[in-house]
Design a protein around this motif. Sequence first.
Motif, PDB file in Angstrom:
ATOM      1  N   GLY A 115       0.804  -1.207   0.000  1.00 28.25           N
ATOM      2  CA  GLY A 115       0.000   0.000   0.000  1.00 28.25           C
ATOM      3  C   GLY A 115       0.836   1.256   0.000  1.00 28.25           C
ATOM      4  N   ALA A 116       1.951   1.223   0.707  1.00 28.72           N
ATOM      5  CA  ALA A 116       2.819   2.403   0.798  1.00 28.72           C
ATOM      6  C   ALA A 116       4.162   1.993   1.378  1.00 28.72           C
ATOM      7  CB  ALA A 116       2.178   3.466   1.680  1.00 28.72           C
ATOM      8  N   ALA A 117       5.159   2.845   1.161  1.00 26.72           N
ATOM      9  CA  ALA A 117       6.491   2.676   1.745  1.00 26.72           C
ATOM     10  C   ALA A 117       6.935   4.056   2.198  1.00 26.72           C
ATOM     11  CB  ALA A 117       7.461   2.090   0.733  1.00 26.72           C
ATOM     12  N   ASP A 118       7.324   4.165   3.460  1.00 20.97           N
ATOM     13  CA  ASP A 118       7.665   5.478   4.008  1.00 20.97           C
ATOM     14  C   ASP A 118       8.609   5.287   5.190  1.00 20.97           C
ATOM     15  OD1 ASP A 118       7.692   8.200   4.374  1.00 20.97           O
ATOM     16  OD2 ASP A 118       5.535   8.396   4.673  1.00 20.97           O
ATOM     17  N   ASN A 119       8.935   6.387   5.845  1.00 23.36           N
ATOM     18  CA  ASN A 119       9.766   6.341   7.046  1.00 23.36           C
ATOM     19  C   ASN A 119       8.865   6.307   8.274  1.00 23.36           C
ATOM     20  OD1 ASN A 119      12.307   6.474   5.773  1.00 23.36           O
ATOM     21  ND2 ASN A 119      12.031   8.657   5.453  1.00 23.36           N
ATOM     22  N   TRP A 120       9.336   5.617   9.317  1.00 24.56           N
ATOM     23  CA  TRP A 120       8.622   5.542  10.597  1.00 24.56           C
ATOM     24  C   TRP A 120       9.364   6.417  11.590  1.00 24.56           C
ATOM     25  CZ3 TRP A 120       4.088   3.841  12.243  1.00 24.56           C
ATOM     26  CH2 TRP A 120       3.891   3.717  13.616  1.00 24.56           C
ATOM     27  N   TYR A 121       8.641   7.297  12.226  1.00 23.30           N
ATOM     28  CA  TYR A 121       9.239   8.174  13.224  1.00 23.30           C
ATOM     29  C   TYR A 121       8.774   7.711  14.588  1.00 23.30           C
ATOM     30  CZ  TYR A 121      10.261  10.832   9.109  1.00 23.30           C
ATOM     31  OH  TYR A 121      10.726  11.201   7.875  1.00 23.30           O
ATOM     32  N   GLY A 122       9.633   7.008  15.276  1.00 23.07           N
ATOM     33  CA  GLY A 122       9.330   6.431  16.580  1.00 23.07           C
ATOM     34  C   GLY A 122      10.400   5.419  16.896  1.00 23.07           C
ATOM     35  N   THR A 123      10.193   4.657  17.929  1.00 26.62           N
ATOM     36  CA  THR A 123      11.179   3.663  18.332  1.00 26.62           C
ATOM     37  C   THR A 123      10.531   2.288  18.359  1.00 26.62           C
ATOM     38  OG1 THR A 123      12.254   5.310  19.709  1.00 26.62           O
ATOM     39  CG2 THR A 123      12.822   3.019  20.119  1.00 26.62           C
ATOM     40  N   VAL A 124      11.091   1.383  17.588  1.00 32.61           N
ATOM     41  CA  VAL A 124      10.662  -0.010  17.558  1.00 32.61           C
ATOM     42  C   VAL A 124      11.911  -0.839  17.838  1.00 32.61           C
ATOM     43  CG1 VAL A 124       9.685  -1.831  16.121  1.00 32.61           C
ATOM     44  CG2 VAL A 124       8.847   0.507  15.896  1.00 32.61           C
ATOM     45  N   PRO A 125      11.866  -1.766  18.812  1.00 36.82           N
ATOM     46  CA  PRO A 125      13.088  -2.500  19.189  1.00 36.82           C
ATOM     47  C   PRO A 125      13.597  -3.490  18.148  1.00 36.82           C
ATOM     48  CG  PRO A 125      11.207  -3.309  20.432  1.00 36.82           C
ATOM     49  CD  PRO A 125      10.732  -2.128  19.655  1.00 36.82           C
ATOM     50  N   ALA A 126      12.704  -4.032  17.321  1.00 34.89           N
ATOM     51  CA  ALA A 126      13.119  -5.011  16.313  1.00 34.89           C
ATOM     52  C   ALA A 126      12.121  -4.979  15.167  1.00 34.89           C
ATOM     53  CB  ALA A 126      13.170  -6.411  16.925  1.00 34.89           C
ATOM     54  N   THR A 127      12.547  -5.447  14.019  1.00 30.82           N
ATOM     55  CA  THR A 127      11.651  -5.502  12.868  1.00 30.82           C
ATOM     56  C   THR A 127      10.410  -6.292  13.262  1.00 30.82           C
ATOM     57  OG1 THR A 127      13.472  -5.328  11.304  1.00 30.82           O
ATOM     58  CG2 THR A 127      11.423  -6.306  10.485  1.00 30.82           C
ATOM     59  N   THR A 128       9.237  -5.701  12.986  1.00 33.66           N
ATOM     60  CA  THR A 128       7.979  -6.268  13.472  1.00 33.66           C
ATOM     61  C   THR A 128       6.886  -6.153  12.417  1.00 33.66           C
ATOM     62  OG1 THR A 128       8.586  -5.508  15.691  1.00 33.66           O
ATOM     63  CG2 THR A 128       6.319  -6.194  15.374  1.00 33.66           C
ATOM     64  N   VAL A 129       6.047  -7.189  12.349  1.00 31.67           N
ATOM     65  CA  VAL A 129       4.829  -7.140  11.551  1.00 31.67           C
ATOM     66  C   VAL A 129       3.686  -6.883  12.524  1.00 31.67           C
ATOM     67  CG1 VAL A 129       3.244  -8.401  10.045  1.00 31.67           C
ATOM     68  CG2 VAL A 129       5.712  -8.742   9.815  1.00 31.67           C
ATOM     69  N   TYR A 130       2.971  -5.789  12.311  1.00 26.02           N
ATOM     70  CA  TYR A 130       1.818  -5.445  13.142  1.00 26.02           C
ATOM     71  C   TYR A 130       0.547  -5.743  12.353  1.00 26.02           C
ATOM     72  CZ  TYR A 130       5.137  -2.951  16.105  1.00 26.02           C
ATOM     73  OH  TYR A 130       6.172  -2.625  16.927  1.00 26.02           O
ATOM     74  N   PHE A 131      -0.450  -6.288  13.044  1.00 20.27           N
ATOM     75  CA  PHE A 131      -1.677  -6.664  12.354  1.00 20.27           C
ATOM     76  C   PHE A 131      -2.896  -6.014  12.998  1.00 20.27           C
ATOM     77  CE2 PHE A 131      -0.844  -9.788  15.627  1.00 20.27           C
ATOM     78  CZ  PHE A 131      -2.068  -9.973  16.246  1.00 20.27           C
ATOM     79  N   PRO A 132      -3.863  -5.583  12.170  1.00 19.84           N
ATOM     80  CA  PRO A 132      -5.119  -5.090  12.712  1.00 19.84           C
ATOM     81  C   PRO A 132      -5.998  -6.278  13.117  1.00 19.84           C
ATOM     82  CG  PRO A 132      -5.164  -4.949  10.336  1.00 19.84           C
ATOM     83  CD  PRO A 132      -3.793  -5.434  10.719  1.00 19.84           C
ATOM     84  N   LYS A 133      -7.080  -5.996  13.762  1.00 22.54           N
ATOM     85  CA  LYS A 133      -7.985  -7.043  14.238  1.00 22.54           C
ATOM     86  C   LYS A 133      -8.420  -7.934  13.067  1.00 22.54           C
ATOM     87  CE  LYS A 133     -11.978  -7.713  17.124  1.00 22.54           C
ATOM     88  NZ  LYS A 133     -12.756  -7.144  18.173  1.00 22.54           N
ATOM     89  N   GLY A 134      -8.338  -9.252  13.293  1.00 28.49           N
ATOM     90  CA  GLY A 134      -8.777 -10.217  12.298  1.00 28.49           C
ATOM     91  C   GLY A 134      -7.736 -10.611  11.264  1.00 28.49           C
ATOM     92  N   LYS A 135      -6.523 -10.096  11.373  1.00 30.35           N
ATOM     93  CA  LYS A 135      -5.507 -10.399  10.360  1.00 30.35           C
ATOM     94  C   LYS A 135      -4.241 -11.029  10.947  1.00 30.35           C
ATOM     95  CE  LYS A 135      -7.110  -7.296   6.885  1.00 30.35           C
ATOM     96  NZ  LYS A 135      -6.767  -6.938   5.549  1.00 30.35           N
ATOM     97  N   LYS A 136      -4.392 -11.713  12.062  1.00 34.42           N
ATOM     98  CA  LYS A 136      -3.228 -12.322  12.712  1.00 34.42           C
ATOM     99  C   LYS A 136      -2.603 -13.411  11.829  1.00 34.42           C
ATOM    100  CE  LYS A 136      -1.754 -14.213  17.133  1.00 34.42           C
ATOM    101  NZ  LYS A 136      -2.176 -14.543  18.503  1.00 34.42           N
ATOM    102  N   ALA A 137      -3.428 -14.257  11.216  1.00 32.78           N
ATOM    103  CA  ALA A 137      -2.888 -15.328  10.366  1.00 32.78           C
ATOM    104  C   ALA A 137      -2.116 -14.754   9.193  1.00 32.78           C
ATOM    105  CB  ALA A 137      -4.024 -16.230   9.877  1.00 32.78           C
ATOM    106  N   ALA A 138      -2.640 -13.693   8.602  1.00 31.67           N
ATOM    107  CA  ALA A 138      -1.933 -13.059   7.483  1.00 31.67           C
ATOM    108  C   ALA A 138      -0.607 -12.462   7.949  1.00 31.67           C
ATOM    109  CB  ALA A 138      -2.812 -11.978   6.860  1.00 31.67           C
ATOM    110  N   ALA A 139      -0.609 -11.857   9.144  1.00 27.00           N
ATOM    111  CA  ALA A 139       0.631 -11.278   9.683  1.00 27.00           C
ATOM    112  C   ALA A 139       1.674 -12.362   9.925  1.00 27.00           C
ATOM    113  CB  ALA A 139       0.330 -10.530  10.974  1.00 27.00           C
ATOM    114  N   ARG A 140       1.244 -13.482  10.441  1.00 29.94           N
ATOM    115  CA  ARG A 140       2.197 -14.588  10.668  1.00 29.94           C
ATOM    116  C   ARG A 140       2.766 -15.096   9.345  1.00 29.94           C
ATOM    117  NH1 ARG A 140      -0.518 -18.179  15.504  1.00 29.94           N
ATOM    118  NH2 ARG A 140       0.045 -16.765  17.186  1.00 29.94           N
ATOM    119  N   GLN A 141       1.916 -15.166   8.328  1.00 32.56           N
ATOM    120  CA  GLN A 141       2.391 -15.629   7.031  1.00 32.56           C
ATOM    121  C   GLN A 141       3.393 -14.644   6.426  1.00 32.56           C
ATOM    122  OE1 GLN A 141       1.660 -18.703   5.477  1.00 32.56           O
ATOM    123  NE2 GLN A 141       3.460 -17.994   4.365  1.00 32.56           N
ATOM    124  N   LEU A 142       3.098 -13.346   6.539  1.00 33.74           N
ATOM    125  CA  LEU A 142       4.032 -12.330   6.046  1.00 33.74           C
ATOM    126  C   LEU A 142       5.365 -12.432   6.783  1.00 33.74           C
ATOM    127  CD1 LEU A 142       4.716  -9.814   4.336  1.00 33.74           C
ATOM    128  CD2 LEU A 142       3.704  -8.441   6.171  1.00 33.74           C
TER     129      LEU A 142
END
Length: 173
Positions: A115-142
């Motif tokens: 959908g988009a590629a941009d910069n994140w302004y904040g602090t995340v400790p490690a590369t992470t896939v975040y999922f909205p409600k109902g998309k946990k299986a898709a996040a795990r697959q990604l």
Amino acid sequence: MPTRDNHQRGAVLTSPVVLLSIVAVVLAAIAFVATRDDRPAERDISATKASSTPTGQATDEPGDEPSAPPTEPEKPTPPPVVRGDHTVVVFNNTAIRGLAARVSDKVRDAGWKVGAADNWYGTVPATTVYFPKGKKAAARQLALDLGVARVLPADTASDMSSTSLTLILTGEL
């Protein structure tokens, strides 16, 4: 006071506590050596199962063939994740120029929509896939497709999407 001659020798008596300690250590060593190769015996759980049979029901008698264990109903398998049905937003949380764009290409190559590629302004400790409600299986697959170890629910109060998967990068993949 009597004086002792250099030719006389005395014996020091050891304390009973020291003697008992030595005996205890020797007995413990003997017990360890004698039992170190013993493996715990397997327990027969059929007796436990038979005792839980309600009164009035037939039980297996000696000589009868054992009945088959009751099978639990199979859980329905979730439908497979269709990668092309899910959109991924990729954010770069590093000083590496073009990282989000390069990883977006990998995401597309794996069959996902970007959908988009941009910069994140904040602090995340490690590369992470975040999922909205109902998309946990898709996040795990990604995460599996990209080799990402962390998968967490999205914080929709921040800039994370409430409909798309969000991938925040903290380094090269």
